[in-house]
Design a protein around this motif. Structure first.
Motif, PDB file in Angstrom:
ATOM      1  N   PHE A 171     -81.140 -16.474  27.842  1.00 58.22           N
ATOM      2  CA  PHE A 171     -81.201 -15.857  26.516  1.00 58.22           C
ATOM      3  C   PHE A 171     -80.179 -14.729  26.360  1.00 58.22           C
ATOM      4  CE2 PHE A 171     -85.591 -17.719  26.512  1.00 58.22           C
ATOM      5  CZ  PHE A 171     -85.339 -18.624  25.483  1.00 58.22           C
ATOM      6  N   GLU A 172     -79.818 -14.074  27.449  1.00 59.83           N
ATOM      7  CA  GLU A 172     -78.753 -13.072  27.379  1.00 59.83           C
ATOM      8  C   GLU A 172     -77.416 -13.749  27.055  1.00 59.83           C
ATOM      9  OE1 GLU A 172     -75.294 -10.928  28.587  1.00 59.83           O
ATOM     10  OE2 GLU A 172     -76.090 -12.558  29.839  1.00 59.83           O
ATOM     11  N   ALA A 173     -77.187 -14.933  27.635  1.00 59.56           N
ATOM     12  CA  ALA A 173     -75.964 -15.682  27.330  1.00 59.56           C
ATOM     13  C   ALA A 173     -75.953 -16.153  25.876  1.00 59.56           C
ATOM     14  CB  ALA A 173     -75.835 -16.877  28.273  1.00 59.56           C
ATOM     15  N   LEU A 174     -77.121 -16.490  25.354  1.00 60.87           N
ATOM     16  CA  LEU A 174     -77.199 -16.919  23.956  1.00 60.87           C
ATOM     17  C   LEU A 174     -76.975 -15.748  23.009  1.00 60.87           C
ATOM     18  CD1 LEU A 174     -80.108 -19.521  24.101  1.00 60.87           C
ATOM     19  CD2 LEU A 174     -77.652 -19.831  24.475  1.00 60.87           C
ATOM     20  N   ASP A 175     -77.393 -14.558  23.406  1.00 62.89           N
ATOM     21  CA  ASP A 175     -77.047 -13.365  22.627  1.00 62.89           C
ATOM     22  C   ASP A 175     -75.527 -13.165  22.614  1.00 62.89           C
ATOM     23  OD1 ASP A 175     -79.658 -12.647  21.929  1.00 62.89           O
ATOM     24  OD2 ASP A 175     -79.949 -11.496  23.771  1.00 62.89           O
ATOM     25  N   TYR A 176     -74.894 -13.421  23.765  1.00 61.17           N
ATOM     26  CA  TYR A 176     -73.437 -13.321  23.864  1.00 61.17           C
ATOM     27  C   TYR A 176     -72.786 -14.324  22.912  1.00 61.17           C
ATOM     28  CZ  TYR A 176     -68.789 -13.079  26.035  1.00 61.17           C
ATOM     29  OH  TYR A 176     -67.437 -12.922  26.259  1.00 61.17           O
ATOM     30  N   TRP A 177     -73.335 -15.537  22.883  1.00 57.69           N
ATOM     31  CA  TRP A 177     -72.820 -16.567  21.963  1.00 57.69           C
ATOM     32  C   TRP A 177     -72.888 -16.078  20.515  1.00 57.69           C
ATOM     33  CZ3 TRP A 177     -70.640 -21.457  22.076  1.00 57.69           C
ATOM     34  CH2 TRP A 177     -70.648 -22.158  20.861  1.00 57.69           C
ATOM     35  N   ASN A 178     -74.046 -15.570  20.130  1.00 57.54           N
ATOM     36  CA  ASN A 178     -74.215 -15.118  18.749  1.00 57.54           C
ATOM     37  C   ASN A 178     -73.289 -13.962  18.394  1.00 57.54           C
ATOM     38  OD1 ASN A 178     -76.096 -16.978  17.895  1.00 57.54           O
ATOM     39  ND2 ASN A 178     -77.875 -15.687  18.310  1.00 57.54           N
ATOM     40  N   ALA A 179     -72.937 -13.173  19.379  1.00 60.11           N
ATOM     41  CA  ALA A 179     -72.030 -12.039  19.134  1.00 60.11           C
ATOM     42  C   ALA A 179     -70.588 -12.489  18.958  1.00 60.11           C
ATOM     43  CB  ALA A 179     -72.121 -11.041  20.291  1.00 60.11           C
ATOM     44  N   LEU A 184     -82.896 -15.412  17.693  1.00 56.98           N
ATOM     45  CA  LEU A 184     -81.562 -15.984  17.864  1.00 56.98           C
ATOM     46  C   LEU A 184     -81.036 -16.666  16.595  1.00 56.98           C
ATOM     47  CD1 LEU A 184     -82.127 -17.628  21.367  1.00 56.98           C
ATOM     48  CD2 LEU A 184     -80.566 -15.719  20.898  1.00 56.98           C
ATOM     49  N   THR A 185     -81.862 -16.744  15.560  1.00 58.80           N
ATOM     50  CA  THR A 185     -81.541 -17.508  14.345  1.00 58.80           C
ATOM     51  C   THR A 185     -81.150 -18.934  14.718  1.00 58.80           C
ATOM     52  OG1 THR A 185     -80.537 -15.435  13.584  1.00 58.80           O
ATOM     53  CG2 THR A 185     -80.437 -17.307  12.078  1.00 58.80           C
ATOM     54  N   ALA A 186     -81.950 -19.526  15.584  1.00 55.27           N
ATOM     55  CA  ALA A 186     -81.659 -20.859  16.105  1.00 55.27           C
ATOM     56  C   ALA A 186     -82.544 -21.911  15.455  1.00 55.27           C
ATOM     57  CB  ALA A 186     -81.864 -20.882  17.618  1.00 55.27           C
ATOM     58  N   LYS A 187     -81.985 -23.083  15.310  1.00 60.48           N
ATOM     59  CA  LYS A 187     -82.741 -24.241  14.853  1.00 60.48           C
ATOM     60  C   LYS A 187     -83.403 -24.882  16.072  1.00 60.48           C
ATOM     61  CE  LYS A 187     -82.020 -28.888  12.952  1.00 60.48           C
ATOM     62  NZ  LYS A 187     -81.000 -29.848  12.458  1.00 60.48           N
ATOM     63  N   VAL A 188     -84.592 -25.463  15.887  1.00 55.00           N
ATOM     64  CA  VAL A 188     -85.293 -26.129  16.984  1.00 55.00           C
ATOM     65  C   VAL A 188     -85.461 -27.608  16.661  1.00 55.00           C
ATOM     66  CG1 VAL A 188     -87.417 -26.256  18.340  1.00 55.00           C
ATOM     67  CG2 VAL A 188     -86.529 -24.028  17.638  1.00 55.00           C
ATOM     68  N   LYS A 190     -69.736 -16.059  18.049  1.00 55.96           N
ATOM     69  CA  LYS A 190     -69.606 -17.278  17.258  1.00 55.96           C
ATOM     70  C   LYS A 190     -70.448 -17.207  15.985  1.00 55.96           C
ATOM     71  CE  LYS A 190     -67.072 -20.031  19.938  1.00 55.96           C
ATOM     72  NZ  LYS A 190     -65.754 -20.526  19.521  1.00 55.96           N
ATOM     73  N   LYS A 191     -69.975 -17.916  14.961  1.00 56.43           N
ATOM     74  CA  LYS A 191     -70.732 -18.021  13.718  1.00 56.43           C
ATOM     75  C   LYS A 191     -71.637 -19.256  13.720  1.00 56.43           C
ATOM     76  CE  LYS A 191     -67.221 -15.689  10.900  1.00 56.43           C
ATOM     77  NZ  LYS A 191     -66.284 -15.820   9.745  1.00 56.43           N
ATOM     78  N   GLN A 192     -71.339 -20.222  14.581  1.00 57.15           N
ATOM     79  CA  GLN A 192     -72.129 -21.453  14.621  1.00 57.15           C
ATOM     80  C   GLN A 192     -73.531 -21.161  15.148  1.00 57.15           C
ATOM     81  OE1 GLN A 192     -68.865 -21.458  15.760  1.00 57.15           O
ATOM     82  NE2 GLN A 192     -68.225 -22.391  13.850  1.00 57.15           N
ATOM     83  N   HIS A 193     -74.534 -21.551  14.375  1.00 57.44           N
ATOM     84  CA  HIS A 193     -75.913 -21.327  14.795  1.00 57.44           C
ATOM     85  C   HIS A 193     -76.268 -22.222  15.978  1.00 57.44           C
ATOM     86  CE1 HIS A 193     -76.825 -18.500  11.712  1.00 57.44           C
ATOM     87  NE2 HIS A 193     -76.696 -19.361  10.715  1.00 57.44           N
ATOM     88  N   LEU A 194     -77.061 -21.700  16.856  1.00 60.26           N
ATOM     89  CA  LEU A 194     -77.526 -22.427  18.031  1.00 60.26           C
ATOM     90  C   LEU A 194     -78.605 -23.444  17.666  1.00 60.26           C
ATOM     91  CD1 LEU A 194     -77.915 -19.273  20.266  1.00 60.26           C
ATOM     92  CD2 LEU A 194     -76.383 -21.174  20.819  1.00 60.26           C
ATOM     93  N   THR A 195     -78.694 -24.482  18.491  1.00 60.36           N
ATOM     94  CA  THR A 195     -79.801 -25.427  18.409  1.00 60.36           C
ATOM     95  C   THR A 195     -80.533 -25.425  19.742  1.00 60.36           C
ATOM     96  OG1 THR A 195     -78.639 -26.852  16.836  1.00 60.36           O
ATOM     97  CG2 THR A 195     -80.467 -27.826  18.047  1.00 60.36           C
ATOM     98  N   LEU A 196     -81.843 -25.334  19.684  1.00 57.52           N
ATOM     99  CA  LEU A 196     -82.677 -25.414  20.882  1.00 57.52           C
ATOM    100  C   LEU A 196     -83.368 -26.771  20.897  1.00 57.52           C
ATOM    101  CD1 LEU A 196     -84.330 -21.858  20.786  1.00 57.52           C
ATOM    102  CD2 LEU A 196     -82.200 -22.550  21.919  1.00 57.52           C
ATOM    103  N   GLU A 197     -83.059 -27.583  21.914  1.00 64.33           N
ATOM    104  CA  GLU A 197     -83.672 -28.906  22.055  1.00 64.33           C
ATOM    105  C   GLU A 197     -84.929 -28.767  22.909  1.00 64.33           C
ATOM    106  OE1 GLU A 197     -82.473 -31.684  20.699  1.00 64.33           O
ATOM    107  OE2 GLU A 197     -80.521 -30.984  19.987  1.00 64.33           O
TER     108      GLU A 197
END
Length: 359
Positions: free
Chosen positions: A246-254, A287-291, A256-263
């Motif tokens: 989740f720390e890496a996903l915070d890095y991604w959000n900081a 994370l403003t992620a789609k699931v 990138k503009k592309q929203h994450l997807t959690l499978e």
């Protein structure tokens, strides 16, 4: 084994033509025949001199893989089994956006692409790793799946998801070389925004992709909202815990503009507890992620069971009620061995390339 031309970048092909004393425009002609006209053989390349075609045929393969089997039909999910130059097999799955009605074509097609033969990460619910890891796919074999799927289907692939056999981030450099071919104007010319890479949670590569200039999307094969659950089914969690991920996903959000997807594959009595849904909802909302919720797709040789539809919907509703964008995806292709690695596993077992996995 002869190298495949589908693995060459424009610069590499131009260098080869220069080495052979050919004019510079020959590289452009070759790329046009390979990626735009989708030539089946060197003989099809009618505007190339016969001597050059003959030389290419003795020094190179045109394609890195050949079609071995196709399951499904034009208006449904189709699975392709491709044979590689060393006799191994790899799978791709072409998925229409929506089931076509009365034989009509779907308006969008997504291809699920493999990145390795087998997988070393051993997710407990997946067929890809049942026979272990064999090797990484080369750029020609990765990009070649897209080219062959378009040739066999006669349709343009609109979206790619690197969610097939293997862990894409364990083959990062070759994957990115293939993506250069796929996204380049001289190649398949598919926009990076239409590409999604899925990872089981390789933290360094998540950050590496976050720093990459292309707007490639990222999906995380999460399948558990806590270490306790992920440890049961995701061996990668032994190395990178959920806090690291989740720390890496915070890095991604900081970056990138592309929203994450959690499978999240729902498995009965393993990760379908509604408390997992509540924890997952908190992570996804932050994370403003789609699931994407996916009821477990039965794999021969594995013991897992899909939860009831009622349970799946209850899990989804907790996410939705928390304000998370969540979809419950009824899998396509259940009747054509569409779970990652099943068709390849059957073929290689029948041929004696690998031993049948012990149940």
């Amino acid at each position: 084994m002869l190298p495949a031309l589908t693995g060459y970048s424009k610069n590499a092909l131009a260098a080869l033509m220069a080495e052979w004393g050919e004019p510079k425009f020959r590289a452009t002609q070759l790329l046009d025949w390979i990626w735009k006209k989708k030539a089946a053989s060197f003989e099809d390349m009618s505007n190339l001199p016969a001597a050059l075609r003959e030389k290419l045929a003795t020094t190179h393969r045109l394609h890195a893989l050949e079609s071995s089997q196709v399951q499904g039909s034009a208006d449904t999910t189709r699975k392709f089994l491709f044979k590689l130059g060393d006799g191994r097999y790899v799978e791709s799955v072409l998925i229409p956006a929506n089931p076509a009605l009365y034989g009509e074509r779907s308006d969008r097609r997504t291809l699920c692409v493999s990145s390795q033969v087998g997988c070393a990460y051993g997710c407990k619910f997946c067929a890809s790793g049942l026979a272990g890891f064999s090797r990484n796919l080369e750029p020609a074999e990765i990009a070649g799946q897209v080219l062959m799927a378009e040739r066999l289907s006669g349709e343009r692939v609109d979206n790619l998801v690197f969610m097939g056999m293997g862990e894409p981030f364990a083959n990062f450099d070759r994957l990115m070389a293939a993506i250069e071919i796929i996204t380049s104007e001289w190649g398949l010319h598919l926009g990076a925004r239409h590409l999604t890479i899925s990872t089981s949670g390789l933290v360094p590569q998540i950050k590496k992709l976050a720093d990459h200039p292309q707007q490639i999307r990222l999906a995380i094969s999460l399948h558990g909202a806590t270490d306790e659950v992920r440890d049961k089914i995701m061996p990668v969690n032994k190395k990178w815990k959920t806090a690291d991920l989740f720390e890496a996903l915070d890095y991604w959000n900081a970056h990138k503009k592309q929203h994450l997807t959690l499978e999240y594959i729902l498995i009965q009595d393993i990760n379908d507890d509604l408390e997992q849904a509540r924890i997952l909802a908190a992570h996804a909302k932050r994370l403003t992620a789609k699931v994407n919720l996916i009821p477990y797709n039965t794999v021969e040789g594995l013991e897992w069971v899909r939860p009831s539809e009622t349970r799946c919907k209850a899990f989804r509703d907790i996410l939705k009620n928390a304000g998370v964008s969540a979809t419950l995806r009824l899998e396509k292709g259940h009747d054509i061995d569409a779970a990652c690695g099943q068709l390849r596993l059957k073929q290689e077992t029948e041929e004696g390339i690998i031993e049948a996995p012990v149940k």
